[in-house]
Design an enzyme around this catalytic site. Sequence first.
Site, PDB file in Angstrom:
ATOM      1  N   TYR A 179      47.909  41.875  84.330  1.00 25.46           N
ATOM      2  CA  TYR A 179      47.585  42.681  83.153  1.00 25.46           C
ATOM      3  C   TYR A 179      47.269  44.120  83.578  1.00 25.46           C
ATOM      4  CZ  TYR A 179      47.709  38.358  80.462  1.00 25.46           C
ATOM      5  OH  TYR A 179      48.124  37.205  79.854  1.00 25.46           O
ATOM      6  N   ARG A 227      37.673  39.715  87.788  1.00 26.31           N
ATOM      7  CA  ARG A 227      38.607  38.648  88.148  1.00 26.31           C
ATOM      8  C   ARG A 227      39.827  39.268  88.804  1.00 26.31           C
ATOM      9  NH1 ARG A 227      40.988  33.199  85.280  1.00 26.31           N
ATOM     10  NH2 ARG A 227      39.632  32.191  86.766  1.00 26.31           N
ATOM     11  N   HIS A 430      53.760   2.610  78.963  1.00 23.77           N
ATOM     12  CA  HIS A 430      54.917   3.360  79.468  1.00 23.77           C
ATOM     13  C   HIS A 430      54.542   4.295  80.606  1.00 23.77           C
ATOM     14  CE1 HIS A 430      53.275   6.666  77.057  1.00 23.77           C
ATOM     15  NE2 HIS A 430      54.075   7.470  77.685  1.00 23.77           N
TER      16      HIS A 430
HETATM   17  P1  ADP Z   1      51.659   4.092  73.619  1.00 25.96           P
HETATM   18  O1  ADP Z   1      52.228   5.260  74.371  1.00 25.96           O
HETATM   19  O2  ADP Z   1      51.767   4.216  72.149  1.00 25.96           O
HETATM   20  O3  ADP Z   1      50.284   3.745  74.065  1.00 25.96           O
HETATM   21  P2  ADP Z   1      53.189   2.357  75.378  1.00 25.96           P
HETATM   22  O4  ADP Z   1      54.652   2.279  75.256  1.00 25.96           O
HETATM   23  O5  ADP Z   1      52.623   3.134  76.515  1.00 25.96           O
HETATM   24  O6  ADP Z   1      52.599   2.839  73.980  1.00 25.96           O
HETATM   25  O7  ADP Z   1      52.573   0.916  75.511  1.00 25.96           O
HETATM   26  C1  ADP Z   1      52.930  -0.130  74.674  1.00 25.96           C
HETATM   27  C2  ADP Z   1      52.562  -1.435  75.346  1.00 25.96           C
HETATM   28  O8  ADP Z   1      52.665  -2.466  74.371  1.00 25.96           O
HETATM   29  C3  ADP Z   1      53.471  -1.834  76.476  1.00 25.96           C
HETATM   30  O9  ADP Z   1      52.701  -2.001  77.657  1.00 25.96           O
HETATM   31  C4  ADP Z   1      54.078  -3.182  76.048  1.00 25.96           C
HETATM   32  O10 ADP Z   1      54.162  -4.112  77.106  1.00 25.96           O
HETATM   33  C5  ADP Z   1      53.088  -3.658  75.013  1.00 25.96           C
HETATM   34  N1  ADP Z   1      53.653  -4.548  73.989  1.00 25.96           N
HETATM   35  C6  ADP Z   1      54.656  -4.260  73.126  1.00 25.96           C
HETATM   36  N2  ADP Z   1      54.887  -5.313  72.313  1.00 25.96           N
HETATM   37  C7  ADP Z   1      53.996  -6.279  72.668  1.00 25.96           C
HETATM   38  C8  ADP Z   1      53.726  -7.596  72.196  1.00 25.96           C
HETATM   39  N3  ADP Z   1      54.412  -8.125  71.216  1.00 25.96           N
HETATM   40  N4  ADP Z   1      52.741  -8.297  72.803  1.00 25.96           N
HETATM   41  C9  ADP Z   1      52.026  -7.751  73.817  1.00 25.96           C
HETATM   42  N5  ADP Z   1      52.242  -6.528  74.294  1.00 25.96           N
HETATM   43  C10 ADP Z   1      53.212  -5.793  73.734  1.00 25.96           C
END
Ligand code: ADP
Length: 709
Positions: A179, A227, A430
């Site tokens: 800056y 800074r 995920h």
């Molecule tokens: P978010 O980002 O919304 O938290 P994720 O995709 O990270 O969702 O996590 C979803 C989780 O749900 C996964 O670990 C998957 O194994 C679990 N899951 C999806 N369907 C079922 C089900 N019918 N019974 C048990 N676990 C499930």
Amino acid sequence: MPPADHHKVLFEPIEIGPKTLRNRFYNVPHGTAYGTQRPATWAAYRAVRAEGGWAAVSTEFSSVGPSSDEVPLHSSDIWDDEDVRRHKLMVDSVHKHGALAAIELHHGGAHAMRRLSREPALSPSGLAPELPPPFGPPGTPKAMTRDDIERVQLDFVAAALRARDAGYDVVNVLAGYGYLFAQFLSPFHNHRVDAYGGSLENRARFWVETLARIRDAVGTDCAIATRMSVETQGPWGHTIDESVALVGMADRFVDLWDLNVGSVLDWASDISPSRLIPEGSNLPVFERIRHATTKPIVGVSRWTSPDLMAQAVRSGVIDIIGSARQSIADPFFPQKIHDGRIEDVRECMGINLCISSLDRGNLTCAQNATAGEEYRRGWHPERFEPLARPEVGVLVVGAGPAGMEAAIGLARRGAEMVHLVDAAEHLGGHLRPAVELPGLQEWRRFIDHRSIQIDGLPNVQFIGSTRLTAADVRDYGASHVILATGARWLSTGVTPQTHGPLEGVAEGADWIFTPEQILVHGRRPALGSRVTVYDAEGIYMGTGIAQLLADEGFDVCIVTPHDQVGAEGDLTLDGPAVRRSLHRSGVGMHRAIVLTAVEQGRVFGAGEFEEPFSCETDALVLVTMRSPLDQLYGELVDDRAALTAAGIEAVFCIGDALSPRPIAEVTFDGHRLAREFESPNPAVALPYKREPLHLELPDGDLFLGGRSR
Ligand code: ADP
């Protein structure tokens, strides 16, 4: 309880000029997207950090006048008495918790946005390097005259006096980040031939004079900090040797040196993503400065480990730990370290969603869903309202970010029994396979923190390796069901650009892959294959998989419809380095190409002008869009009678199963549901407080300028 012996050094008070910091944790300047435009949201956000034990809490950049109007960015301007009134709200709420309040006085020079003031940009010599759109204000800036220099210095002095009147303890003059003052300090920007250009001493004159005038004006009412970005990754800064000399020139006016690295042009050097830069890596350059001053030094370096922090302070290289992101992720970090509650710390993952969200108008954090919601929704990061009816039985299906967050929140609120069930063996959803991608290991902190919390909460139980059907859910015995079942990557090649399946993609074709098939099921093309990753999403998955496969020896190229590979990375600041790494690994990159058809052995597409594109490939990975996995929710709510018969009062759907979004948003979903679990309709968010709450129209004609004469 006193802190652990090896952390004690972090809790020793230290004097900075006329003021005393109660410990060594300094919440350094960082943007909030609120500033003086949303004063209550801002004050509450800052006050919670003071309550959490930070010894000083700072504003973001506070512009000193209209020539540095920063709209559409978020500055906490300090131009007039109305601004002072708003600042006072923040200062008083910080003082209430025993912290010092600090302001960072700022002028952006050539980089100032000036959308409302419409003044010309000021610069040392009428030069400005390109900032990427939409950040770069177009045009050639004005070379400052001596009158301009005098006027800006007076603006700084007036702002410092206003800051003192608002009650600030520390006035920090921003001379870093590329800056205005940094532009004078840098020979890249500063080509002047008068007393303010040329030699280092001349280039420093504007800044040193300003510090001296501020010192004269505020006397010992405030500590004075400055800074400085001691090193940059491009030609636009000054060298570390020059930084050492600069410290010598200004030291007598300064009570505290606030050190960082980088500039607006190499921002990632400072706001380093965990993907690129390890914690503590600035120490060697800070050590050079240590030899040039006996004044206290506060230094940032993506600190999250109290052990490394204590080591840095004990070494004497820095005296005070500077942190922004760890304070966003966990405002109570100092308090938790003091009390030896290391396991309760929400460690910053260095994912930089704070930065990308800030640029879009709100500060969000993947780890801390309450960041920015302190006033707006009345959420305290550590305190939860007990449930009026704790005797509920809650079943959360899906232990990804949303499900974990909802389960923990409800357990914190005292729900007697929360069962968190997942088809997978472990927590994380995920995110668990994603953290195995090259460079994303620190993102595991999200799962680790929640895993420790779930272990420690007696009223929440995780049950893994259990896939539930609708009948299982009904038979479970829960009164409330939360479905957080996530999303899956589309295997059809539907993209936001085309809204239809990609021609030639056949379900189950053995040469086409989704991210889950690669990461969860471990599927791979034949060894040595040519692989095309089609990344129509542009966040981390496409580039992550490309890097993974390149590291495994595949011949990889990325095709993206975006103008840049991993486009979102340019907002989370890892984009350029990720592309450099892909390039080094031999990954070919084709930008601004929409794929139109594929066949085994070749993909076809078109560029901006419909010029044809094609490339030979043995395998295709589709990183296009995610689709919600909400069938279980649908099956349950479609049969209300069966739910009633099963004694289920409510079924909610949250997170990616509701709408696939970035991790901070799905975590927020889970958190919000837990906080608002007993509202009249918990499926829909309660209204939140907005500012300003009152609007008074000024007396008289609103359109004076338009009156015909
Ligand atoms: P978010 O980002 O919304 O938290 P994720 O995709 O990270 O969702 O996590 C979803 C989780 O749900 C996964 O670990 C998957 O194994 C679990 N899951 C999806 N369907 C079922 C089900 N019918 N019974 C048990 N676990 C499930």
